[in-house]
Write an enzyme that holds these catalytic residues in place. Structure first.
Site, short mmCIF file in Angstrom:
data_model
loop_
_atom_site.label_atom_id
_atom_site.label_comp_id
_atom_site.label_asym_id
_atom_site.label_seq_id
_atom_site.Cartn_x
_atom_site.Cartn_y
_atom_site.Cartn_z
N HIS A 79 62.40 -16.07 -20.73
CA HIS A 79 61.62 -15.11 -19.95
C HIS A 79 60.33 -14.75 -20.69
CE1 HIS A 79 60.49 -11.46 -17.78
NE2 HIS A 79 60.50 -10.81 -18.94
N ASP A 108 29.23 -25.02 -12.95
CA ASP A 108 30.64 -25.32 -13.17
C ASP A 108 30.93 -24.94 -14.61
OD1 ASP A 108 33.22 -26.76 -13.39
OD2 ASP A 108 32.59 -27.57 -11.46
N TRP A 144 61.69 -14.98 -28.09
CA TRP A 144 60.45 -15.74 -27.92
C TRP A 144 59.69 -15.90 -29.23
CZ3 TRP A 144 55.16 -14.42 -28.39
CH2 TRP A 144 54.91 -13.10 -28.76
N SER A 171 46.25 -26.92 -24.80
CA SER A 171 45.66 -26.48 -23.54
C SER A 171 44.80 -25.24 -23.74
CB SER A 171 46.77 -26.23 -22.52
OG SER A 171 46.33 -25.36 -21.51
N SER A 172 45.34 -24.26 -24.44
CA SER A 172 44.58 -23.01 -24.64
C SER A 172 43.32 -23.25 -25.45
CB SER A 172 45.41 -21.97 -25.38
OG SER A 172 46.45 -21.54 -24.60
N HIS A 255 49.91 -10.85 -32.96
CA HIS A 255 49.21 -9.65 -32.53
C HIS A 255 47.89 -9.96 -31.82
CE1 HIS A 255 48.55 -5.50 -31.84
NE2 HIS A 255 47.28 -5.80 -32.05
N GLU A 257 47.39 -12.39 -30.13
CA GLU A 257 47.84 -12.93 -28.84
C GLU A 257 48.03 -11.82 -27.81
OE1 GLU A 257 48.28 -15.74 -27.41
OE2 GLU A 257 49.60 -15.21 -25.74
N TYR A 259 46.37 -9.22 -27.59
CA TYR A 259 45.03 -8.85 -27.12
C TYR A 259 44.41 -9.93 -26.27
CZ TYR A 259 45.32 -4.46 -29.27
OH TYR A 259 45.73 -3.20 -29.54
N SER A 270 36.90 -3.34 -15.87
CA SER A 270 35.52 -2.89 -16.04
C SER A 270 34.60 -3.38 -14.94
CB SER A 270 34.98 -3.35 -17.40
OG SER A 270 35.83 -2.92 -18.43
N HIS A 304 52.56 -4.77 -38.49
CA HIS A 304 53.26 -3.64 -37.84
C HIS A 304 54.46 -4.13 -37.04
CE1 HIS A 304 50.16 -3.82 -34.30
NE2 HIS A 304 51.16 -4.63 -34.05
N HIS A 305 54.58 -5.45 -36.88
CA HIS A 305 55.79 -5.98 -36.25
C HIS A 305 56.90 -6.17 -37.28
CE1 HIS A 305 53.88 -6.79 -32.36
NE2 HIS A 305 52.79 -6.98 -33.08
N THR A 330 40.09 1.40 -28.41
CA THR A 330 40.84 1.43 -27.16
C THR A 330 40.56 2.73 -26.42
OG1 THR A 330 42.54 0.19 -28.34
CG2 THR A 330 43.11 1.00 -26.16
N LYS A 333 37.36 2.66 -24.57
CA LYS A 333 37.43 1.98 -23.28
C LYS A 333 38.00 2.90 -22.21
CE LYS A 333 37.31 -2.22 -22.91
NZ LYS A 333 35.95 -2.65 -23.25
N ARG A 452 67.57 -3.94 -28.39
CA ARG A 452 67.09 -4.91 -27.41
C ARG A 452 67.86 -6.21 -27.57
NH1 ARG A 452 61.20 -6.79 -29.88
NH2 ARG A 452 61.25 -8.21 -28.12
C1 HEM Z 1 47.16 0.85 -28.94
C2 HEM Z 1 47.50 -0.37 -29.09
C3 HEM Z 1 48.83 -0.88 -29.57
C4 HEM Z 1 49.58 -0.52 -30.64
C5 HEM Z 1 49.25 0.54 -31.64
C6 HEM Z 1 50.75 -1.35 -30.65
C7 HEM Z 1 51.75 -1.28 -31.58
C8 HEM Z 1 52.90 -2.05 -31.56
C9 HEM Z 1 53.90 -2.07 -32.58
C10 HEM Z 1 53.87 -1.22 -33.84
C11 HEM Z 1 54.87 -2.93 -32.22
C12 HEM Z 1 56.12 -3.30 -33.00
C13 HEM Z 1 57.26 -2.48 -32.62
C14 HEM Z 1 58.51 -2.95 -33.29
O1 HEM Z 1 58.91 -4.12 -33.13
O2 HEM Z 1 59.15 -2.12 -33.98
C15 HEM Z 1 54.48 -3.49 -30.97
C16 HEM Z 1 55.21 -4.42 -30.28
C17 HEM Z 1 54.71 -5.14 -29.22
N1 HEM Z 1 53.49 -4.93 -28.60
FE1 HEM Z 1 52.16 -3.47 -29.03
N2 HEM Z 1 50.71 -2.18 -29.59
C18 HEM Z 1 49.56 -1.92 -28.91
C19 HEM Z 1 49.11 -2.56 -27.80
C20 HEM Z 1 49.71 -3.66 -27.25
C21 HEM Z 1 49.16 -4.44 -26.21
C22 HEM Z 1 47.80 -4.22 -25.56
C23 HEM Z 1 50.05 -5.42 -25.94
C24 HEM Z 1 49.98 -6.54 -24.94
C25 HEM Z 1 49.20 -6.60 -23.93
C26 HEM Z 1 51.17 -5.23 -26.79
C27 HEM Z 1 52.29 -6.04 -26.79
C28 HEM Z 1 53.35 -5.89 -27.64
C29 HEM Z 1 54.50 -6.74 -27.63
C30 HEM Z 1 54.73 -7.95 -26.73
C31 HEM Z 1 55.35 -6.27 -28.61
C32 HEM Z 1 56.76 -6.76 -28.91
C33 HEM Z 1 56.82 -7.98 -29.69
C34 HEM Z 1 58.24 -8.37 -29.94
O3 HEM Z 1 58.81 -7.90 -30.93
O4 HEM Z 1 58.80 -9.13 -29.15
N3 HEM Z 1 50.95 -4.15 -27.58
N4 HEM Z 1 53.27 -2.94 -30.59
CU LIG Z 2 51.07 -5.96 -32.57
#
Ligand code: HEM
Ligand SMILES: [Cu+2]
Lengths: 538, 289
Positions: A79, A108, A144, A171-172, A255, A257, A259, A270, A304-305, A330, A333, A452
């Site tokens: 997923h 084009d 994933w 591709s990307s 990370h 990614e 963005y 916008s 931070h992950h 952010t 914006k 999770r």
């Molecule tokens: C203000 C901006 C953001 C902050 C401060 C932030 C912070 C974080 C942090 C600290 C985690 C890790 C949490 C953990 O596993 O304990 C996380 C996970 C995640 N964030 Fe964000 N995030 C932000 C914006 C975004 C945006 C814009 C996206 C995508 C469009 C995003 C997608 C994700 C995803 C997919 C995960 C989970 C990854 C995984 O463990 O599978 N985040 N975020």
């Molecule tokens: Cu992140």
């Protein structure tokens, strides 16, 4: 036939190629390729979506009802991969393909044949990846993110999945090279960099991010491959390696990614908000600089992950503060979108509804991100449903809503027909309600301690899971309305769309008829006052 | 100014991209089957995919070369190609960056931690008490057995000189081309891939030596992994670069390039310099330090 044919190297000046094979398999037209990207993304959205439906059905009640735990893990893994690499990213590239040439006065994309290859690699990549569901041992089930050592215990599926990721990466990268070359090289005279629409800006920066990170992901999964099949010890402490090495490299990709998936959506929003607020975008230049600084910062926050893996304290502090810093651009914006609407004469057509809900709901996701970015707090939240709630707010009500905003906004331009506003409103309201029923309770579940990626859970979590599942089913079903609306617009709608579909819309794409000619421009358009949305921003 | 006036150029449709996609798919499908030993046809599929890819490269690039000779490509198209190549090389830099990152991380942080430095004290105490770290290392369990490293001042030094001189030869060839002196260009141009192949040959000998005499293999813990993967991917790039140089040499011999119209030549030259710089980093960080 149109007289707008651009110079070809041979005689066939008649525009659109005839025949299925020529038009689609040998495609070089940015509109055709954009359409293929968008259709592919929609199909993948439903493939990934049906996996989510099974996941939510299994989680409807505690206990194991529908699927085996291992299959559940395969589903959560696929997923994620399908939605990220198959739905969100291709949809955004599809929007880029359609819109960037129209918006900058280009005929084009800069490298049309490579554009074709970028697209056609994707169906093959997903064939490779999804075929593993039918292999003995099943698909990759380690999430994933594919952390070792767990993922190295996969059966035959790992090699297939890794090669599929290589294809997606190629591709990307090619798609991004194309986008950068188009934007830097094919702008019509007068479309200066700081007069470009923000959607174009957002993709310029996103493309740079992609070229910087996809090779890093390729490197990371290649190390997985050699560890599993060629006996290397990158991720084996006994040999002096480290599983955390993988996490570092993966999140150096990961990370930025996230963005990659949100910046183009920022771009769409916008464009849409000024149109329906009938006011120029508030703070054009700060918006550009905000995207650029978000992109820069996204490279220095990856750990931070990994707050809970046992990093040195100094590293945790560094990554925490860097993460907090992202909130500043952010915030710029979000405030600028709000300021754009301030005192505007707003109307709420479907794209605007989606755009406004984007601003609110994405901000919720941003806030939960900030909570997660605090080291001590993350010790509790990590690996819980709180994280799931966070990233679904930013990805579904953020990236996916941004894409839907763009599709509703530009569909009349692409097809020459108006979509059904009534159906669009139904789609919006059902989506926005159900998506909150679906994901908001997951915050509570996470705070209460539900981990999770599990098929079964403590009865204490039963109520909110049921609520969440109901929201999920409604949200899933509602997306059929989206498809219905698209089919209606393309095949059945009678009302013709004018060139300037929306009263308040400004920008080059609205100077062309709807639908635009096969080659949008054969010579660079002459830019007259009033044609560009941001001409006085300079 | 974004671009000159005049009309835009858009190439006609082409079958080559889809051939490329199918070829790559079969190639990877075969590779996966091979690795997993699912069917005996794995290697066959892999070879078929590779053959399609080679066919595709001839077809696609041949078509582009013909179109270029017909004078169809405007200065704008030329610039798009240049940007494409530059950003492609940037992506390659990032690819190598991942492996260099692995090297620096393992060597600078991970191995010292395993040896008990910093917050690795307890790990070392409880799991790897006798492990003292250092570099080169194959880890606490000495995976792959005792090994020796390739001394930098033998073949690697020779290889460095070879690649450096190949950068000189391609530059001389490029200057000759810009002077419009084809006769002076050709020998220098041909010398470049010959040096490249010499490099690959010596590298292969070095690998053989490592496997047979030094007991340095892919399995030699983190050192063997980083050593072989880094130098191996680099060697692969030298090989590809050499092939590209042969193609360019052939095209130069056929008179495809003019003083001010030779993008393909320059693209390959950039690529070659990039491969050269990666080697210098390898020589410094993998062999010497
Ligand atoms: C203000 C901006 C953001 C902050 C401060 C932030 C912070 C974080 C942090 C600290 C985690 C890790 C949490 C953990 O596993 O304990 C996380 C996970 C995640 N964030 Fe964000 N995030 C932000 C914006 C975004 C945006 C814009 C996206 C995508 C469009 C995003 C997608 C994700 C995803 C997919 C995960 C989970 C990854 C995984 O463990 O599978 N985040 N975020
Ligand atoms: Cu992140």
């Amino acid at each position: 036939m149109s007289t707008h044919a651009a110079t070809h190297d041979d005689a066939h000046h008649d525009d659109a190629p005839k025949g299925f094979v020529h038009r689609w398999l040998f495609a070089t037209n940015h509109k055709d390729i954009g359409t293929m990207y968008l259709v592919f993304a929609l199909v993948m959205f439903f493939v990934g979506g049906s996996m989510a439906m099974v996941i939510r059905a299994e989680l409807f009640e505690p206990g194991l009802q529908l699927v085996q735990p291992y299959f559940f893990n395969e589903l959560t893994t696929l997923h994620g991969l399908v939605m990220i690499f198959g739905a969100i990213m291709p949809a955004l590239v599809g929007l880029a393909n359609w819109q960037i040439p129209l918006m900058i006065g280009a005929p084009d994309m800069a490298l049309p044949r490579m554009n074709n290859l970028s697209f056609w690699l994707l169906p093959f990549a997903f064939l490779l990846m999804l075929s593993t569901l039918f292999l003995p041992g099943g698909a990759v089930a380690g999430g994933w993110v594919m952390y070792p050592p767990l993922v190295l215990q996969s059966g035959e599926s790992l090699a297939f999945t890794i090669f599929a990721i290589h294809l997606m990466g190629i591709s990307s990268i090619m798609g991004s090279i194309n986008i950068i070359a188009t934007i830097l090289n094919l702008r019509a005279p007068g479309v200066d960099l700081l007069k470009m629409p923000l959607f174009v800006w957002s993709w310029l920066i996103t493309a740079f991010l992609l070229i910087a990170i996809m090779p890093v992901l390729a490197g990371a999964v290649t190390m997985l491959l050699t560890d599993k099949y060629f006996g290397t010890n990158f991720f084996n402490a006994a040999g002096g390696g480290d599983v955390l090495l993988y996490e570092h490299i993966f999140w150096f990709f990961g990370h930025p990614e996230v963005y990659v998936m949100i910046l183009p959506a920022f771009g769409v929003i916008s464009e849409v908000i000024p149109t329906f607020a009938r006011k120029p975008l508030f703070g054009y230049k700060p918006m550009v600089y905000a995207i650029a600084s978000i992109a820069f910062l996204s490279f220095i926050v990856w750990a931070h992950h990994m707050f809970t893996v046992g990093l040195p304290v100094g590293a945790q502090l560094f990554f925490m503060y860097a993460t907090m810093l992202i909130a500043v651009p952010t915030g710029v914006k979000v405030f600028n979108w709000v300021a754009t609407m301030w005192k505007g004469s707003i109307t709420f057509e479907t794209p605007m509804l989606f755009a406004v809900s984007f601003v609110i709901l994405f901000t919720i996701g941003g806030f939960s991100g900030l909570m997660l970015g605090l080291v001590p707090a993350d010790y509790q939240y990590h690996n819980s449903y709180f994280v799931v709630a966070h990233f679904h707010y930013v990805l579904v009500t953020g990236a996916a809503f941004g894409i839907m905003t763009g599709v509703y906004y530009w569909l009349p331009k692409w097809t020459g027909h108006m979509y059904s506003e009534k159906l669009g409103k139904w789609h919006f309201w059902l989506s926005v309600i159900s998506v909150n029923v679906l994901f908001f309770p997951q915050h509570f579940l996470g705070l209460a301690g539900m981990p999770r990626r599990i098929p079964d859970y403590n009865v204490a979590f039963a109520d909110w899971n049921m609520v969440s599942s109901i929201g999920g089913f409604v949200f899933g079903a509602t997306q059929l309305l989206f498809v219905a609306n698209i089919i209606y617009t393309v095949y059945f709608a009678k009302a013709r769309a004018p060139a300037r579909v929306w009263e308040g819309a400004r920008g080059l794409e609205w100077e062309l008829p709807s639908p635009p000619p096969h080659h949008s421009y054969s010579t660079p358009p002459e830019i007259r006052p009033g044609m560009l949305a941001h001409e006085d921003a300079h | 100014m974004s671009q000159q006036a005049g009309s835009y150029y858009v190439p006609h449709g082409s079958r080559w991209p889809i051939v490329a996609a199918v070829g790559l798919f079969i190639f990877m499908w075969g590779a996966a089957h091979w690795l997993d030993g699912i069917t005996p046809e794995g290697p066959l599929l892999l070879a078929a995919g590779a053959a399609i890819l080679v066919f595709m490269f001839f077809g696609w690039f041949g078509e582009v070369a013909r179109e270029s000779l017909k004078g169809l490509y405007s200065a704008q198209v030329d610039l798009s190609f240049r940007m494409g190549m530059m950003w492609f090389i940037f992506s390659e830099v990032m690819f190598f960056g991942a492996f260099f990152g692995a090297l620096f991380y393992s060597r600078g942080l991970q191995v010292p931690w395993l040896a008990g430095e910093g917050h690795g004290a307890l790990t070392n105490l409880y799991l790897f008490r006798d492990y003292t770290g250092g570099w080169p290392t194959n880890g606490p369990d000495a995976i792959g057995g005792p090994f020796q490293i390739v001394p930098p001042w033998g073949e690697p030094l020779v290889n460095t000189l070879i690649l450096l001189s190949s950068s000189v030869t391609i530059t001389i060839a490029h200057h000759a081309l810009r002077d419009g002196n084809r006769r002076r260009m050709l020998p220098w141009l041909v010398a470049t891939p010959i040096l490249g192949m010499l490099f690959v040959f010596l590298q292969a000998r070095e690998y053989m030596d490592a496997y047979t005499h030094l007991n340095l293999t892919l399995h030699s813990g983190i050192y063997g992994a980083t050593f072989f993967i880094l130098t191996g991917f680099h060697g692969l790039h030298v090989t590809l670069g050499s092939i590209m140089l042969w193609v360019i040499a052939y095209r130069a011999w056929r008179g495809h390039f003019s003083k001010d119209h030779h993008f393909a030549f320059e693209a390959v030259a950039w690529y070659w310099h990039f491969v050269d710089i990666v080697w210098l980093c390898l020589f410094l960080f993998v062999y010497i330090m």
